[in-house]
Design a protein around this motif. Structure first.
Motif, PDB file in Angstrom:
ATOM      1  N   ILE A   2     -28.804  75.779 -31.681  1.00 33.88           N
ATOM      2  CA  ILE A   2     -27.666  75.333 -30.870  1.00 33.88           C
ATOM      3  C   ILE A   2     -27.390  76.319 -29.740  1.00 33.88           C
ATOM      4  N   ALA A   3     -27.353  77.599 -30.089  1.00 37.01           N
ATOM      5  CA  ALA A   3     -27.010  78.629 -29.098  1.00 37.01           C
ATOM      6  C   ALA A   3     -28.014  78.681 -27.959  1.00 37.01           C
ATOM      7  N   ASN A   4     -29.300  78.700 -28.308  1.00 43.46           N
ATOM      8  CA  ASN A   4     -30.309  78.796 -27.256  1.00 43.46           C
ATOM      9  C   ASN A   4     -30.341  77.556 -26.381  1.00 43.46           C
ATOM     10  N   GLY A   5     -30.172  76.395 -26.971  1.00 39.01           N
ATOM     11  CA  GLY A   5     -30.131  75.169 -26.180  1.00 39.01           C
ATOM     12  C   GLY A   5     -28.930  75.122 -25.250  1.00 39.01           C
ATOM     13  N   CYS A   6     -27.773  75.482 -25.772  1.00 39.31           N
ATOM     14  CA  CYS A   6     -26.545  75.439 -24.967  1.00 39.31           C
ATOM     15  C   CYS A   6     -26.468  76.580 -23.955  1.00 39.31           C
ATOM     16  N   ALA A   7     -27.223  77.656 -24.186  1.00 41.96           N
ATOM     17  CA  ALA A   7     -27.175  78.797 -23.274  1.00 41.96           C
ATOM     18  C   ALA A   7     -28.028  78.590 -22.021  1.00 41.96           C
ATOM     19  N   LEU A   8     -28.926  77.622 -22.035  1.00 45.36           N
ATOM     20  CA  LEU A   8     -29.816  77.412 -20.883  1.00 45.36           C
ATOM     21  C   LEU A   8     -29.079  77.220 -19.560  1.00 45.36           C
ATOM     22  N   PRO A   9     -28.000  76.441 -19.510  1.00 48.63           N
ATOM     23  CA  PRO A   9     -27.307  76.318 -18.222  1.00 48.63           C
ATOM     24  C   PRO A   9     -26.807  77.664 -17.686  1.00 48.63           C
ATOM     25  N   PHE A  10     -26.415  78.559 -18.593  1.00 49.18           N
ATOM     26  CA  PHE A  10     -25.965  79.885 -18.166  1.00 49.18           C
ATOM     27  C   PHE A  10     -27.107  80.661 -17.516  1.00 49.18           C
ATOM     28  N   VAL A  11     -28.321  80.498 -18.040  1.00 49.81           N
ATOM     29  CA  VAL A  11     -29.485  81.207 -17.490  1.00 49.81           C
ATOM     30  C   VAL A  11     -29.729  80.770 -16.056  1.00 49.81           C
ATOM     31  N   PHE A  12     -29.729  79.467 -15.818  1.00 46.60           N
ATOM     32  CA  PHE A  12     -29.978  78.974 -14.467  1.00 46.60           C
ATOM     33  C   PHE A  12     -28.826  79.318 -13.520  1.00 46.60           C
ATOM     34  N   LEU A  13     -27.622  79.268 -14.034  1.00 47.40           N
ATOM     35  CA  LEU A  13     -26.460  79.617 -13.222  1.00 47.40           C
ATOM     36  C   LEU A  13     -26.499  81.088 -12.799  1.00 47.40           C
ATOM     37  N   ILE A  14     -26.792  81.972 -13.737  1.00 51.83           N
ATOM     38  CA  ILE A  14     -26.832  83.391 -13.403  1.00 51.83           C
ATOM     39  C   ILE A  14     -28.033  83.698 -12.504  1.00 51.83           C
ATOM     40  N   GLY A  15     -29.125  82.957 -12.682  1.00 56.65           N
ATOM     41  CA  GLY A  15     -30.279  83.122 -11.797  1.00 56.65           C
ATOM     42  C   GLY A  15     -29.913  82.771 -10.363  1.00 56.65           C
ATOM     43  N   LYS A  16     -29.180  81.688 -10.204  1.00 59.35           N
ATOM     44  CA  LYS A  16     -28.727  81.284  -8.869  1.00 59.35           C
ATOM     45  C   LYS A  16     -27.749  82.325  -8.306  1.00 59.35           C
ATOM     46  N   PHE A  17     -26.831  82.780  -9.153  1.00 62.69           N
ATOM     47  CA  PHE A  17     -25.855  83.787  -8.717  1.00 62.69           C
ATOM     48  C   PHE A  17     -26.528  85.113  -8.357  1.00 62.69           C
ATOM     49  N   SER A  18     -27.605  85.466  -9.071  1.00 57.06           N
ATOM     50  CA  SER A  18     -28.248  86.761  -8.799  1.00 57.06           C
ATOM     51  C   SER A  18     -28.876  86.803  -7.412  1.00 57.06           C
ATOM     52  N   ASP A  19     -29.143  85.628  -6.849  1.00 56.59           N
ATOM     53  CA  ASP A  19     -29.675  85.575  -5.491  1.00 56.59           C
ATOM     54  C   ASP A  19     -28.571  85.538  -4.438  1.00 56.59           C
ATOM     55  N   LYS A  20     -27.334  85.297  -4.850  1.00 59.08           N
ATOM     56  CA  LYS A  20     -26.252  85.125  -3.889  1.00 59.08           C
ATOM     57  C   LYS A  20     -25.114  86.146  -4.020  1.00 59.08           C
ATOM     58  N   ILE A  21     -24.949  86.716  -5.209  1.00 58.46           N
ATOM     59  CA  ILE A  21     -23.827  87.626  -5.458  1.00 58.46           C
ATOM     60  C   ILE A  21     -24.354  89.048  -5.600  1.00 58.46           C
ATOM     61  N   SER A  22     -23.657  89.989  -5.041  1.00 60.63           N
ATOM     62  CA  SER A  22     -24.044  91.391  -5.110  1.00 60.63           C
ATOM     63  C   SER A  22     -24.129  91.858  -6.566  1.00 60.63           C
ATOM     64  N   PRO A  23     -25.147  92.665  -6.884  1.00 59.96           N
ATOM     65  CA  PRO A  23     -25.247  93.199  -8.244  1.00 59.96           C
ATOM     66  C   PRO A  23     -24.066  94.105  -8.602  1.00 59.96           C
ATOM     67  N   LYS A  24     -23.366  94.598  -7.587  1.00 62.62           N
ATOM     68  CA  LYS A  24     -22.171  95.409  -7.838  1.00 62.62           C
ATOM     69  C   LYS A  24     -21.083  94.594  -8.527  1.00 62.62           C
ATOM     70  N   ILE A  25     -21.139  93.292  -8.363  1.00 62.44           N
ATOM     71  CA  ILE A  25     -20.173  92.390  -9.002  1.00 62.44           C
ATOM     72  C   ILE A  25     -20.809  91.717 -10.215  1.00 62.44           C
ATOM     73  N   LEU A  26     -22.014  91.211 -10.037  1.00 63.14           N
ATOM     74  CA  LEU A  26     -22.655  90.390 -11.061  1.00 63.14           C
ATOM     75  C   LEU A  26     -22.987  91.167 -12.338  1.00 63.14           C
ATOM     76  N   VAL A  27     -23.588  92.333 -12.209  1.00 65.79           N
ATOM     77  CA  VAL A  27     -24.003  93.087 -13.401  1.00 65.79           C
ATOM     78  C   VAL A  27     -22.791  93.549 -14.211  1.00 65.79           C
ATOM     79  N   PRO A  28     -21.765  94.146 -13.590  1.00 64.44           N
ATOM     80  CA  PRO A  28     -20.576  94.480 -14.400  1.00 64.44           C
ATOM     81  C   PRO A  28     -19.945  93.246 -15.050  1.00 64.44           C
ATOM     82  N   PHE A  29     -19.924  92.117 -14.334  1.00 62.71           N
ATOM     83  CA  PHE A  29     -19.366  90.892 -14.911  1.00 62.71           C
ATOM     84  C   PHE A  29     -20.123  90.479 -16.173  1.00 62.71           C
ATOM     85  N   THR A  30     -21.465  90.496 -16.117  1.00 56.83           N
ATOM     86  CA  THR A  30     -22.240  90.074 -17.291  1.00 56.83           C
ATOM     87  C   THR A  30     -22.029  91.036 -18.453  1.00 56.83           C
TER      88      THR A  30
END
Length: 184
Positions: free
Chosen positions: A41-69
């Motif tokens: 259940i967890a791995n299946g439901c977590a997939l959207p988070f993977v794609f979302l964070i992948g998209k964010f990693s190309d658009k949001i500064s790591p100064k914000i994204l990495v501390p957030f994660t």
């Protein structure tokens, strides 16, 4: 690297040890079934988070994204400390965010590392990161053994504590200019 960078392995090891703890009174088969169901259940439901964070990693500064994660995973791991039934709805709910936070950390941190490292040494850099992560995982697993009998939920608190240290190091690095946007 700190042990929580090897998040998916540690989370699964932690979760199985937690579920099969004598504290909960589940048989070996029941514990295995709970662990397997929650991982599916967890791995299946977590997939959207993977794609979302992948998209964010190309658009949001790591100064914000990495501390957030990292903060996200600290919150999730801390929430596990209050979970009393590994086969209850709260554990199933948290398992999705547990998997998501692990994947999000991997994508955001390694995405940052890959963008900062020259092509000719990326392979060896990733090998060093993974090797240090494995060593950190061994250290973490040895420390977590201290809690399996006395306070099994603290194994999640230990991941939160390690993530807190990593977060502190990253924040200090951000404020001193050693961590930030990739070179252009």
């Amino acid at each position: 690297m700190f042990p929580s960078r090897n998040t998916t392995n540690l989370q699964q090891t932690n979760f199985y040890a937690w579920v099969s703890s004598s504290k909960f009174g589940l048989s070996e088969d029941e514990a295995k079934n709970v662990w397997q169901k929650q991982n599916i259940i967890a791995n299946g439901c977590a997939l959207p988070f993977v794609f979302l964070i992948g998209k964010f990693s190309d658009k949001i500064s790591p100064k914000i994204l990495v501390p957030f994660t990292l903060i996200f995973q600290i919150v999730v791991m801390s929430a596990y400390m209050f979970c009393e039934k590994p086969n209850g709805w709260y554990a199933y709910f948290l398992s999705v965010f547990q998997a998501a936070s692990g994947f999000m950390i991997i994508v955001s941190m390694q995405g940052y590392a890959v963008k900062r490292v020259p092509k000719m040494i990326r392979g060896i850099t990733m090998a060093v990161i993974i090797s240090l992560s494995a060593i950190g995982g061994v250290v973490y697993l040895q420390l977590s053994k201290l809690f399996y009998e006395s306070n099994v939920n603290m194994v999640f608190g230990l991941i939160a504590a390690f993530d807190g240290v990593v977060l502190l190091v990253i924040l200090v690095s951000i404020f001193t200019g050693y961590y930030g946007d990739p070179a252009r």
